[in-house]
Design a protein around this motif. Sequence first.
Motif, mmCIF file in Angstrom:
data_model
loop_
_atom_site.group_PDB
_atom_site.id
_atom_site.type_symbol
_atom_site.label_atom_id
_atom_site.label_comp_id
_atom_site.label_asym_id
_atom_site.label_seq_id
_atom_site.Cartn_x
_atom_site.Cartn_y
_atom_site.Cartn_z
ATOM 1 N N HIS A 1 7.300 -7.853 1.478
ATOM 2 C CA HIS A 1 6.553 -6.640 1.036
ATOM 3 C C HIS A 1 6.649 -5.459 1.773
ATOM 4 N N ALA B 1 7.047 -2.283 0.061
ATOM 5 C CA ALA B 1 5.423 -2.102 -0.866
ATOM 6 C C ALA B 1 4.550 -1.530 0.392
ATOM 7 N N ASN C 1 -7.314 -11.841 -8.697
ATOM 8 C CA ASN C 1 -6.536 -13.076 -8.788
ATOM 9 C C ASN C 1 -7.104 -14.341 -8.466
ATOM 10 N N TYR D 1 -6.768 -6.669 -5.541
ATOM 11 C CA TYR D 1 -5.722 -7.826 -6.280
ATOM 12 C C TYR D 1 -6.074 -9.025 -5.841
ATOM 13 N N SER E 1 1.734 -13.984 -5.392
ATOM 14 C CA SER E 1 2.123 -13.054 -4.491
ATOM 15 C C SER E 1 1.552 -11.817 -4.883
ATOM 16 N N PHE E 2 1.419 -10.630 -3.842
ATOM 17 C CA PHE E 2 1.230 -9.443 -4.406
ATOM 18 C C PHE E 2 2.382 -8.794 -4.823
ATOM 19 N N PRO E 3 2.101 -7.944 -5.960
ATOM 20 C CA PRO E 3 3.646 -7.474 -6.521
ATOM 21 C C PRO E 3 4.258 -6.528 -5.550
ATOM 22 N N GLY E 4 5.720 -6.401 -5.892
ATOM 23 C CA GLY E 4 6.564 -5.621 -5.019
ATOM 24 C C GLY E 4 7.284 -6.645 -3.969
ATOM 25 N N GLU E 5 7.359 -7.996 -4.175
ATOM 26 C CA GLU E 5 8.168 -8.814 -3.084
ATOM 27 C C GLU E 5 9.428 -8.595 -3.458
#
Length: 469
Positions: free
Chosen positions: A36, A39, A61, A57, A26-30
């Motif tokens: 998101h 975010a 990843n 990202y 997952s992209f950060p900030g969930e």
Amino acid sequence: MLVVLFGVIAVLLWYWWKRHPRSPPSFPGELPIIGHVIAMLGYRNDIWSFIKRVCDYSLENGGLIRLNVGSHIIYVVSDPNDTGVVASTCLEKGFFYEIGKDFVQKGLLTSDATTWKTHRKLLHPAFNQQVLNTFLNEMNIQARNLVSQLTAVAQRTSLGLEAKDQNIIDNNYANAIQEILNIFCYRGIHPWLYPPFIYKRTAWKKKEDDLIRDLKNMINTVIQKRRSDLKANNFVTNNGVDSITGRFKPVLDLLLHLADEEHAFTDDEIKEHLDTIVIASYDTTSTVLQTILLVLGTYPEVQERVYKEVQEVFQNSEDLSMLDLSKLVYLEAVIKEVLRVYSTVPIVSRKLDTDIVLPNYTLRAGSTCILSIYGLHLHPSWGPDVKEFKPERWLNPDTLPTNPNVYVPFSIGKRNCIGKQYAMMSLKTSLAHIVRKLHVSGDISNIKWKYELVLKPANPALMEFTIRY
Ligand code: HEM
């Protein structure tokens, strides 16, 4: 009660996804339930920074990540093999394209896959190499015009209009298109404006409706004018071939032929196709031309090499022939490298109508997948100099990555750009004429970029032109 029920379902979905073993990172900030959204909102004044961050990202990843807008999943793919699988498996466009649907409906960019298949086949002959050859003369004239004016990008589109009718497209029409694209982008980054029942109560929708009405009126004038010109000249047509001149038809004539004689299109569909082609060609080609000029201004040695090649090819003639275009090998390398490093259309998206099982992950049906053209163009397989602007890499095929999916400026798979040859031809012609007569200075490193479906300079792209003697 209903709200609580939806809340519970969303939480369950969220936990289910969290636990799903084959879900990409997952992209950060969930956050629970809303995913998101917060975010995203952090970037609402700079959409490009958000898209770039997400695409970077994805690259960092392993080429595939996920974002959630509420319970809706958005994958971002930049692995070349995975991108190829998604593009060839799913032909439906992502939900972002719904935003433009009130305007262009069944135009190629937004239409559903079934309509797209039939219409793309019907329109294909208008972008055939034989039609394109007939435009070269006009492209030369417009390129010479551009050299003398050097204002906006003046080019005859493949609509096949007289220059005076084309002016309608170039001015009012293009401004209105710009405004409507801004509204689409604004809606794209504000998820609460996605549901039509909310959006239709906003001032944005009112403005969008006004613009759509004005745009339809303008394009209607052009269509009626061309229709009566064709009737007055009594053009007899057969399968897209103009039997008087023996040439294939430009797109507007082909559309009118298919509507009037074969009843394949309604008048509304003609408008939708024309609007789509103008949207898809205008901003892209003019932005790429501007970016290439800035790049030439930034790298004087590249500009000198292009100048030498152009001089050799032109010799003493005023215009370029098709054979001349094929000799502009270094110029072509420069155009290709600009399209790679400054991905003009950085992302496109698809709706996943089926589960897609990839080597490392499973993508779920019903979600959206963003294909990161920007990410593919920066894929590690380009080598350690991936971020450098190096047109020479195109001159030696051995230095290029072997996977063709890492270079897709005109998108990937069947739903790619129908105008790509037209774009390359018009860019080469305009640039050769400009470089032959003018020296350009500029500095691309000062440019801040903004995303309006096309990636373009956010601040004025200052350039200085001096005449070559
Ligand atoms: C350098 C200039 C251009 C670039 C970088 C470019 C890029 C693209 C990309 C990436 C797509 C896929 C969009 C998506 O799936 O959302 C696309 C589609 C399309 N482009 Fe272009 N384009 C360019 C010039 C043109 C020109 C000159 C025309 C027409 C004369 C054109 C007409 C179209 C159309 C009609 C589509 C939709 C095709 C379909 O879905 O079947 N483009 N273009």
